[in-house]
Write an enzyme that holds these catalytic residues in place. Structure first.
Site, PDB file in Angstrom:
ATOM      1  N   ASP A   1     -14.134  91.827 -33.391  1.00 25.85           N
ATOM      2  CA  ASP A   1     -14.453  91.057 -34.615  1.00 25.85           C
ATOM      3  C   ASP A   1     -15.854  91.289 -35.196  1.00 25.85           C
ATOM      4  O   ASP A   1     -16.513  90.337 -35.640  1.00 25.85           O
ATOM      5  CB  ASP A   1     -14.259  89.547 -34.349  1.00 25.85           C
TER       6      ASP A   1
ATOM      7  N   GLU B   1     -10.417  89.196 -36.739  1.00 23.80           N
ATOM      8  CA  GLU B   1      -9.759  87.895 -36.881  1.00 23.80           C
ATOM      9  C   GLU B   1      -9.317  87.821 -38.330  1.00 23.80           C
ATOM     10  O   GLU B   1     -10.152  87.825 -39.245  1.00 23.80           O
ATOM     11  CB  GLU B   1     -10.711  86.749 -36.511  1.00 23.80           C
TER      12      GLU B   1
ATOM     13  N   LYS C   1      -5.787  90.021 -35.568  1.00 28.90           N
ATOM     14  CA  LYS C   1      -5.321  88.961 -34.657  1.00 28.90           C
ATOM     15  C   LYS C   1      -5.490  87.594 -35.328  1.00 28.90           C
ATOM     16  O   LYS C   1      -6.545  87.303 -35.883  1.00 28.90           O
ATOM     17  CB  LYS C   1      -6.084  89.024 -33.320  1.00 28.90           C
TER      18      LYS C   1
ATOM     19  N   LYS D   1      -8.073  83.568 -31.536  1.00 28.34           N
ATOM     20  CA  LYS D   1      -9.363  83.989 -30.992  1.00 28.34           C
ATOM     21  C   LYS D   1      -9.176  85.130 -29.993  1.00 28.34           C
ATOM     22  O   LYS D   1     -10.015  86.010 -29.884  1.00 28.34           O
ATOM     23  CB  LYS D   1     -10.088  82.808 -30.333  1.00 28.34           C
TER      24      LYS D   1
ATOM     25  N   VAL E   1     -18.304  89.969 -31.127  1.00 29.60           N
ATOM     26  CA  VAL E   1     -18.706  88.580 -31.372  1.00 29.60           C
ATOM     27  C   VAL E   1     -17.476  87.677 -31.495  1.00 29.60           C
ATOM     28  O   VAL E   1     -16.405  88.135 -31.856  1.00 29.60           O
ATOM     29  CB  VAL E   1     -19.550  88.493 -32.670  1.00 29.60           C
ATOM     30  N   THR E   2     -17.705  86.360 -31.217  1.00 31.50           N
ATOM     31  CA  THR E   2     -18.866  85.831 -30.554  1.00 31.50           C
ATOM     32  C   THR E   2     -18.572  85.751 -29.059  1.00 31.50           C
ATOM     33  O   THR E   2     -17.419  85.616 -28.658  1.00 31.50           O
ATOM     34  CB  THR E   2     -19.257  84.430 -31.096  1.00 31.50           C
TER      35      THR E   2
ATOM     36  N   CYS F   1     -14.326  84.543 -29.322  1.00 31.96           N
ATOM     37  CA  CYS F   1     -13.291  85.578 -29.302  1.00 31.96           C
ATOM     38  C   CYS F   1     -13.462  86.592 -28.177  1.00 31.96           C
ATOM     39  O   CYS F   1     -12.465  87.122 -27.667  1.00 31.96           O
ATOM     40  CB  CYS F   1     -13.243  86.265 -30.658  1.00 31.96           C
TER      41      CYS F   1
ATOM     42  N   GLN G   1     -18.273  83.477  -8.807  1.00 35.00           N
ATOM     43  CA  GLN G   1     -17.154  83.491  -7.849  1.00 35.00           C
ATOM     44  C   GLN G   1     -16.672  84.921  -7.599  1.00 35.00           C
ATOM     45  O   GLN G   1     -15.466  85.191  -7.507  1.00 35.00           O
ATOM     46  CB  GLN G   1     -16.005  82.614  -8.339  1.00 35.00           C
TER      47      GLN G   1
HETATM   48  N1  TIU Z   1     -14.583  86.155 -33.546  1.00 35.54           N
HETATM   49  C1  TIU Z   1     -14.885  84.907 -33.174  1.00 35.54           C
HETATM   50  O1  TIU Z   1     -15.591  84.684 -32.202  1.00 35.54           O
HETATM   51  N2  TIU Z   1     -14.415  83.871 -34.001  1.00 35.54           N
HETATM   52  C2  TIU Z   1     -15.073  82.671 -34.158  1.00 35.54           C
HETATM   53  O2  TIU Z   1     -14.594  81.799 -34.878  1.00 35.54           O
HETATM   54  N3  TIU Z   1     -16.253  82.536 -33.523  1.00 35.54           N
HETATM   55  C3  TIU Z   1     -17.134  81.494 -33.633  1.00 35.54           C
HETATM   56  O3  TIU Z   1     -18.115  81.467 -32.858  1.00 35.54           O
HETATM   57  N4  TIU Z   1     -16.954  80.563 -34.548  1.00 35.54           N
END
Ligand code: TIU
Length: 226
Positions: free
Chosen positions: A24, A72, A129, A132, A157-158, A162, A202
């Site tokens: 993303d 996304e 997709k 997430k 990210v993030t 995701c 772990q």
């Molecule tokens: N790609 C992804 O992480 N989608 C999010 O909505 N991330 C947020 O941190 N909001």
């Protein structure tokens, strides 16, 4: 196998069966006026990793290893977007509404594209997709199995949304997962740090973590040894 120095212990990278997954790296999360911005986030935090992600993609391209980019993205009629997701977060603009880069999180809109510096090239897989995670409603597991992929290296990210969701989905499907820690970022520094701790705790309950230079060094050493 190529041994990669990593936490919590070296990661055995299988060069014939490894793909990179760049999660993303879209304008919607990284540039002002997109989805991330609409949720009140400081999107400039994410821009800093673009050169590192580019270096990671270059490493995979140089080896001829597969590169997968995710986005996304929702259909224009939002038929693949649960109402709960549209309503969530009290955003300044909702998913599907029009902002400075077009309709938020809608496929084909300018803001939904991957940033220019990391644009996919011919032959690379681009996966849209609706969730997430990279496996939910994408058919990705079957596709990766057809390709013979058993090892996934993650960036993007993030970190705690995701990337972590995708890594956990992958871990449950039996993939050996490595996160490149300086090629991922969060809007919240503490959440990135916590995610890395959770992944490697772990004995590597979710997978392994390493910086890009450790991966680059191990791959170039392997090439010079043979
Ligand atoms: N790609 C992804 O992480 N989608 C999010 O909505 N991330 C947020 O941190 N909001």
């Amino acid at each position: 196998m190529i041994p990669i120095p990593a936490q919590p212990y070296p990661y055995a990278l299988d060069p014939a069966h490894t793909a990179l997954v760049v999660i993303d790296m879209q304008r919607d999360f990284i540039e002002p006026g997109g989805f991330g911005d609409s949720l009140g986030n400081d999107v400039t935090r994410l821009q800093a990793i673009i050169p590192t992600v580019a270096g990671l993609i270059a490493l995979f391209r140089a080896q001829g290893w597969p590169v997968i980019h995710t986005r996304e993205a929702h259909q224009p009629d939002l038929s693949d977007c649960p109402p709960s997701k549209i309503a969530r977060g009290n955003p300044s603009l909702h998913i599907g509404e029009t902002g400075a880069m077009g309709r938020l999180l809608v496929t084909g809109e300018p803001g939904n594209q991957i940033v220019d510096a990391l644009a996919p090239i011919k032959g690379e897989i681009v996966v849209d997709k609706p969730g997430k995670g990279m496996f939910w409603a994408t058919g990705m597991h079957a596709r990766l199995q057809t390709m013979g992929i058993t090892h996934l290296v993650f960036a993007g990210v993030t970190t705690e949304v995701c990337v972590q969701t995708s890594m956990r989905e992958a871990n449950d499907r039996g993939y050996e997962c490595l996160l490149v820690e300086d090629a991922t970022e969060s809007y919240f520094a503490a959440f990135k740090a916590a995610t890395i701790e959770m992944i490697i705790a772990q004995g590597g309950i979710v997978g392994w973590v390493t910086p890009l230079n450790a991966l680059q060094g191990a791959v170039s050493k392997e090439k010079s040894d043979v």
